[in-house]
Design a protein around this motif. Structure first.
Motif, PDB file in Angstrom:
ATOM      1  N   THR A 157      48.101   7.136 -31.620  1.00  0.00           N
ATOM      2  CA  THR A 157      47.114   8.335 -31.404  1.00  0.00           C
ATOM      3  C   THR A 157      46.297   8.646 -32.567  1.00  0.00           C
ATOM      4  OG1 THR A 157      48.811   9.951 -32.103  1.00  0.00           O
ATOM      5  CG2 THR A 157      48.831   9.565 -29.916  1.00  0.00           C
ATOM      6  N   TRP A 158      46.790   8.298 -33.524  1.00  0.00           N
ATOM      7  CA  TRP A 158      45.956   8.916 -35.059  1.00  0.00           C
ATOM      8  C   TRP A 158      44.750   7.559 -34.934  1.00  0.00           C
ATOM      9  CZ3 TRP A 158      45.220  12.414 -38.180  1.00  0.00           C
ATOM     10  CH2 TRP A 158      44.564  12.237 -39.383  1.00  0.00           C
ATOM     11  N   MET A 207      30.156  15.170 -26.555  1.00  0.00           N
ATOM     12  CA  MET A 207      30.933  16.004 -27.091  1.00  0.00           C
ATOM     13  C   MET A 207      32.646  16.266 -26.666  1.00  0.00           C
ATOM     14  SD  MET A 207      31.126  18.127 -29.661  1.00  0.00           S
ATOM     15  CE  MET A 207      29.508  18.379 -30.174  1.00  0.00           C
ATOM     16  N   ALA A 208      32.291  16.102 -25.291  1.00  0.00           N
ATOM     17  CA  ALA A 208      33.738  16.391 -24.655  1.00  0.00           C
ATOM     18  C   ALA A 208      34.616  15.313 -25.149  1.00  0.00           C
ATOM     19  CB  ALA A 208      33.557  16.246 -23.083  1.00  0.00           C
ATOM     20  N   THR A 209      34.350  14.117 -25.214  1.00  0.00           N
ATOM     21  CA  THR A 209      34.879  12.839 -25.742  1.00  0.00           C
ATOM     22  C   THR A 209      35.533  13.122 -27.068  1.00  0.00           C
ATOM     23  OG1 THR A 209      33.623  11.384 -24.239  1.00  0.00           O
ATOM     24  CG2 THR A 209      34.977  10.468 -25.918  1.00  0.00           C
ATOM     25  N   ILE A 210      34.675  13.707 -27.924  1.00  0.00           N
ATOM     26  CA  ILE A 210      35.065  13.894 -29.280  1.00  0.00           C
ATOM     27  C   ILE A 210      36.059  14.818 -29.450  1.00  0.00           C
ATOM     28  CG2 ILE A 210      34.102  14.934 -31.529  1.00  0.00           C
ATOM     29  CD1 ILE A 210      31.363  13.839 -30.814  1.00  0.00           C
ATOM     30  N   ILE A 211      36.048  15.977 -28.543  1.00  0.00           N
ATOM     31  CA  ILE A 211      37.145  17.057 -28.634  1.00  0.00           C
ATOM     32  C   ILE A 211      38.372  16.585 -28.047  1.00  0.00           C
ATOM     33  CG2 ILE A 211      37.831  19.320 -27.458  1.00  0.00           C
ATOM     34  CD1 ILE A 211      34.687  20.005 -27.514  1.00  0.00           C
ATOM     35  N   ALA A 212      38.330  15.524 -27.004  1.00  0.00           N
ATOM     36  CA  ALA A 212      39.533  15.098 -26.267  1.00  0.00           C
ATOM     37  C   ALA A 212      40.349  14.082 -27.346  1.00  0.00           C
ATOM     38  CB  ALA A 212      39.048  14.447 -25.283  1.00  0.00           C
ATOM     39  N   ALA A 213      39.312  13.407 -28.175  1.00  0.00           N
ATOM     40  CA  ALA A 213      39.920  12.290 -28.917  1.00  0.00           C
ATOM     41  C   ALA A 213      40.621  12.974 -30.234  1.00  0.00           C
ATOM     42  CB  ALA A 213      38.778  11.383 -29.766  1.00  0.00           C
ATOM     43  N   THR A 214      39.948  14.425 -30.603  1.00  0.00           N
ATOM     44  CA  THR A 214      40.536  15.065 -31.641  1.00  0.00           C
ATOM     45  C   THR A 214      41.807  15.704 -31.365  1.00  0.00           C
ATOM     46  OG1 THR A 214      38.302  15.715 -32.286  1.00  0.00           O
ATOM     47  CG2 THR A 214      40.069  16.990 -33.290  1.00  0.00           C
ATOM     48  N   TRP A 215      42.190  16.224 -30.260  1.00  0.00           N
ATOM     49  CA  TRP A 215      43.133  16.715 -29.533  1.00  0.00           C
ATOM     50  C   TRP A 215      44.361  15.687 -29.527  1.00  0.00           C
ATOM     51  CZ3 TRP A 215      45.141  21.413 -29.449  1.00  0.00           C
ATOM     52  CH2 TRP A 215      44.136  22.358 -29.413  1.00  0.00           C
ATOM     53  N   ILE A 216      44.054  14.559 -29.285  1.00  0.00           N
ATOM     54  CA  ILE A 216      44.728  13.063 -29.235  1.00  0.00           C
ATOM     55  C   ILE A 216      45.181  12.703 -30.550  1.00  0.00           C
ATOM     56  CG2 ILE A 216      45.037  10.486 -28.699  1.00  0.00           C
ATOM     57  CD1 ILE A 216      42.966  11.226 -26.134  1.00  0.00           C
ATOM     58  N   GLY A 217      44.302  12.947 -31.633  1.00  0.00           N
ATOM     59  CA  GLY A 217      44.689  12.475 -32.866  1.00  0.00           C
ATOM     60  C   GLY A 217      45.457  13.592 -33.318  1.00  0.00           C
TER      61      GLY A 217
END
Length: 298
Positions: free
Chosen positions: A229-230, A1-11
């Motif tokens: 980043t997208w 979940m932490a990875t998903i949140i971080a990737a969403t912020w990067i996107g």
């Protein structure tokens, strides 16, 4: 979940960078032909990735070996979207083209539900629809309406939305392809844009450091880092939330233009702001479907 949140912020960095597109285009002078500007900015994006490869101690050729599907999705999405967008602009008014092209975030929300491990929640749909309403209110405040005489341009603009949403969603199918490979996709897109420029346009170079700064800013930001980043965000993050957040880009554009003195705050801007922010909050409140726990052997 932490990875998903971080990737969403990067996107989401891409959304802000795309929000700078209008201001940077304004600074570039607005006289550079579309395909020439596309070739220049995607060329800068490719050089940006080359610098990254050089600092890593290699030439980036290792990222050339990607599945054919990844090349089709990458080049088809980057070049196909911009080609269709510029073509639509020649066949229909810019405002109506923008309204139709900006259906892509909604399509991402809807289409992503078919991806493995993803599900469509009512909050996603409600949030995307509210944000879409805000986006249309913002862009369409000066629209003269749709007319059948511009149908060809409308259809091509609609294809823009399909192309970019398909690119974003299908990228999840090749999530093992690193973002560095997008550098090569940008390089190929720059070459294809250059060919289009040589066939259809007359070269116009920027004059003065402000216009050159605008072009460089476009290549580094909304046409450079934003695509990298997208790519990471849609492959590893919450793609439905990213789709809804994408509606913030035109709002950011208007706000930056107002701050820079190129526009003024209106009731339409304020109403659109409320709708887009509210839509993003609703979409962000949707909880992800938990993955089923593996069965244990007895």
């Amino acid at each position: 979940m932490a990875t998903i949140i971080a990737a969403t912020w990067i996107g989401s960095i891409s959304v802000f960078l795309w929000g700078t597109l209008a201001l940077l285009t304004k600074l570039s002078g607005g006289d550079i032909p579309e395909f020439q500007l596309m070739a220049m900015t995607f060329g800068i994006a490719f050089l940006l990735m080359c610098i990254r490869w050089f600092r890593a101690g290699h030439g980036g050729t290792r990222y050339l070996r990607q599945p054919l599907l990844a090349w089709c999705i990458g080049v088809g999405g980057l070049f196909g979207y911009h080609f269709a967008y510029f073509k639509a602009m020649t066949l229909a008014p810019a405002i109506e083209v923008s309204l139709l092209a900006y259906l892509w975030p909604l399509f991402i929300v809807l289409m992503s539900s078919f991806l493995p491990g993803e599900s469509l929640r009512k909050q996603h749909v409600m949030g995307a629809m509210l944000a879409l309403l805000g986006c249309w209110l913002l862009i369409g405040s000066n629209s003269n309406g749709f007319t059948m005489g511009n149908l060809d341009g409308y259809l091509i603009a609609f294809s823009c939305a399909l192309i970019w949403s398909s690119y974003s969603v299908l990228s999840r199918l090749v999530k093992s392809v690193p973002a560095d490979a997008v550098g090569w996709f940008c390089g190929v897109t720059a070459v294809l844009a250059l060919l289009c420029h040589l066939v259809w346009e007359t070269t116009v170079w920027p004059t003065g450091w402000v216009q050159w700064a605008g072009v460089l800013g476009l290549g580094l930001g909304p046409v450079g880092i934003a695509f990298f980043t997208w790519d990471y965000g849609v492959k590893h993050g919450n793609i439905q939330l990213l789709g809804t957040l994408a509606y913030s880009a035109p709002l950011i554009s208007v706000v930056l233009l107002i701050v820079a003195g190129y526009g003024k705050a209106t009731s339409a801007v304020i109403a659109a702001s409320v709708l887009i922010v509210l839509g993003s909050l609703i979409a962000g409140s949707a909880k992800r479907q938990p993955l089923p726990e593996p069965e244990t052997l007895h």
